[in-house]
Design a protein around this motif. Structure first.
Motif, PDB file in Angstrom:
ATOM      1  N   GLU A 277      -2.160  -0.705  -8.417  1.00 35.98           N
ATOM      2  CA  GLU A 277      -3.359   0.106  -8.664  1.00 35.98           C
ATOM      3  C   GLU A 277      -2.984   1.537  -9.050  1.00 35.98           C
ATOM      4  O   GLU A 277      -3.577   2.115  -9.962  1.00 35.98           O
ATOM      5  CB  GLU A 277      -4.259   0.125  -7.420  1.00 35.98           C
ATOM      6  N   ALA A 278      -2.004   2.094  -8.373  1.00 32.81           N
ATOM      7  CA  ALA A 278      -1.565   3.461  -8.667  1.00 32.81           C
ATOM      8  C   ALA A 278      -0.974   3.551 -10.073  1.00 32.81           C
ATOM      9  O   ALA A 278      -1.301   4.460 -10.834  1.00 32.81           O
ATOM     10  CB  ALA A 278      -0.545   3.921  -7.628  1.00 32.81           C
TER      11      ALA A 278
ATOM     12  N   LYS B  11      -3.357   3.802 -12.873  1.00 35.63           N
ATOM     13  CA  LYS B  11      -3.986   5.115 -13.031  1.00 35.63           C
ATOM     14  C   LYS B  11      -3.030   6.110 -13.702  1.00 35.63           C
ATOM     15  O   LYS B  11      -3.432   7.205 -14.064  1.00 35.63           O
ATOM     16  CB  LYS B  11      -4.445   5.655 -11.671  1.00 35.63           C
TER      17      LYS B  11
ATOM     18  N   ILE C 153      -5.247   8.763  -7.365  1.00 37.27           N
ATOM     19  CA  ILE C 153      -4.293   7.900  -6.672  1.00 37.27           C
ATOM     20  C   ILE C 153      -4.280   8.324  -5.212  1.00 37.27           C
ATOM     21  O   ILE C 153      -4.042   9.490  -4.905  1.00 37.27           O
ATOM     22  CB  ILE C 153      -2.889   8.026  -7.302  1.00 37.27           C
ATOM     23  N   VAL C 154      -4.564   7.380  -4.317  1.00 43.36           N
ATOM     24  CA  VAL C 154      -4.706   7.727  -2.906  1.00 43.36           C
ATOM     25  C   VAL C 154      -3.831   6.850  -2.023  1.00 43.36           C
ATOM     26  O   VAL C 154      -3.460   5.733  -2.391  1.00 43.36           O
ATOM     27  CB  VAL C 154      -6.183   7.608  -2.455  1.00 43.36           C
ATOM     28  N   LYS C 155      -3.523   7.372  -0.862  1.00 45.32           N
ATOM     29  CA  LYS C 155      -2.792   6.648   0.177  1.00 45.32           C
ATOM     30  C   LYS C 155      -3.553   5.355   0.479  1.00 45.32           C
ATOM     31  O   LYS C 155      -4.783   5.354   0.554  1.00 45.32           O
ATOM     32  CB  LYS C 155      -2.720   7.547   1.411  1.00 45.32           C
ATOM     33  N   GLY C 156      -2.824   4.231   0.597  1.00 45.83           N
ATOM     34  CA  GLY C 156      -3.438   2.944   0.894  1.00 45.83           C
ATOM     35  C   GLY C 156      -3.667   2.081  -0.340  1.00 45.83           C
ATOM     36  O   GLY C 156      -3.787   0.869  -0.244  1.00 45.83           O
ATOM     37  N   MET C 157      -3.708   2.692  -1.498  1.00 44.16           N
ATOM     38  CA  MET C 157      -3.848   1.973  -2.764  1.00 44.16           C
ATOM     39  C   MET C 157      -2.552   1.198  -3.013  1.00 44.16           C
ATOM     40  O   MET C 157      -1.477   1.653  -2.626  1.00 44.16           O
ATOM     41  CB  MET C 157      -4.108   3.037  -3.839  1.00 44.16           C
ATOM     42  N   THR C 158      -2.618   0.031  -3.644  1.00 48.13           N
ATOM     43  CA  THR C 158      -1.392  -0.707  -3.931  1.00 48.13           C
ATOM     44  C   THR C 158      -0.600  -0.009  -5.023  1.00 48.13           C
ATOM     45  O   THR C 158      -1.141   0.786  -5.804  1.00 48.13           O
ATOM     46  CB  THR C 158      -1.671  -2.153  -4.396  1.00 48.13           C
TER      47      THR C 158
ATOM     48  N   GLU D 220      -2.935  12.649  -6.373  1.00 49.64           N
ATOM     49  CA  GLU D 220      -4.297  12.675  -5.822  1.00 49.64           C
ATOM     50  C   GLU D 220      -5.295  13.196  -6.848  1.00 49.64           C
ATOM     51  O   GLU D 220      -6.415  12.712  -6.924  1.00 49.64           O
ATOM     52  CB  GLU D 220      -4.350  13.543  -4.568  1.00 49.64           C
TER      53      GLU D 220
ATOM     54  N   PRO E  36       0.842  -1.197   0.000  1.00 46.68           N
ATOM     55  CA  PRO E  36       0.000   0.000   0.000  1.00 46.68           C
ATOM     56  C   PRO E  36       0.879   1.250   0.000  1.00 46.68           C
ATOM     57  O   PRO E  36       1.937   1.266   0.630  1.00 46.68           O
ATOM     58  CB  PRO E  36      -0.779  -0.117   1.310  1.00 46.68           C
TER      59      PRO E  36
END
Length: 100
Positions: A94-95, A98, A86-91, A82, A73
């Protein structure tokens, strides 16, 4: 030692770079527009002193391999990341998906 290798995620190509240094390893995976990196990345610096560059990036801590960087994460992300969802905690994976 430095190694550079292509990584394919869901049909999209990324570049993974590993830099082995004494007592640490720097890891990064990049797309054409952004990147994720190990704990060596200073997100605060990117958001403040380099804000005019609009850098899209995320940071994962405690990772030692490219595979771990993809699964970990994100601990922090830049303001520009952001804006792309793309957010904190996303793998890391996943980032990166995006950032295409």
């Amino acid at each position: 030692m430095v190694s550079i290798e292509p990584i394919e995620l869901q049909g999209h190509m990324f570049t993974a770079v590993t830099v082995r240094l004494p007592k640490t390893t720097l890891l990064t995976i990049s797309s054409e527009i952004g990147y994720i990196m190990c704990g060596a990345l200073d997100v605060q610096l990117l958001n403040t002193r380099l804000a005019d560059r609009k850098i899209i990036a995320g940071r994962a801590v405690g990772v030692k391999t490219i595979e771990e960087l993809l699964k970990a994460p994100l601990e922090s992300v830049t303001t520009e990341a952001e804006k792309m969802g793309i957010v904190k905690g996303m793998t890391g994976e996943e980032a990166l998906l995006k950032m295409i």
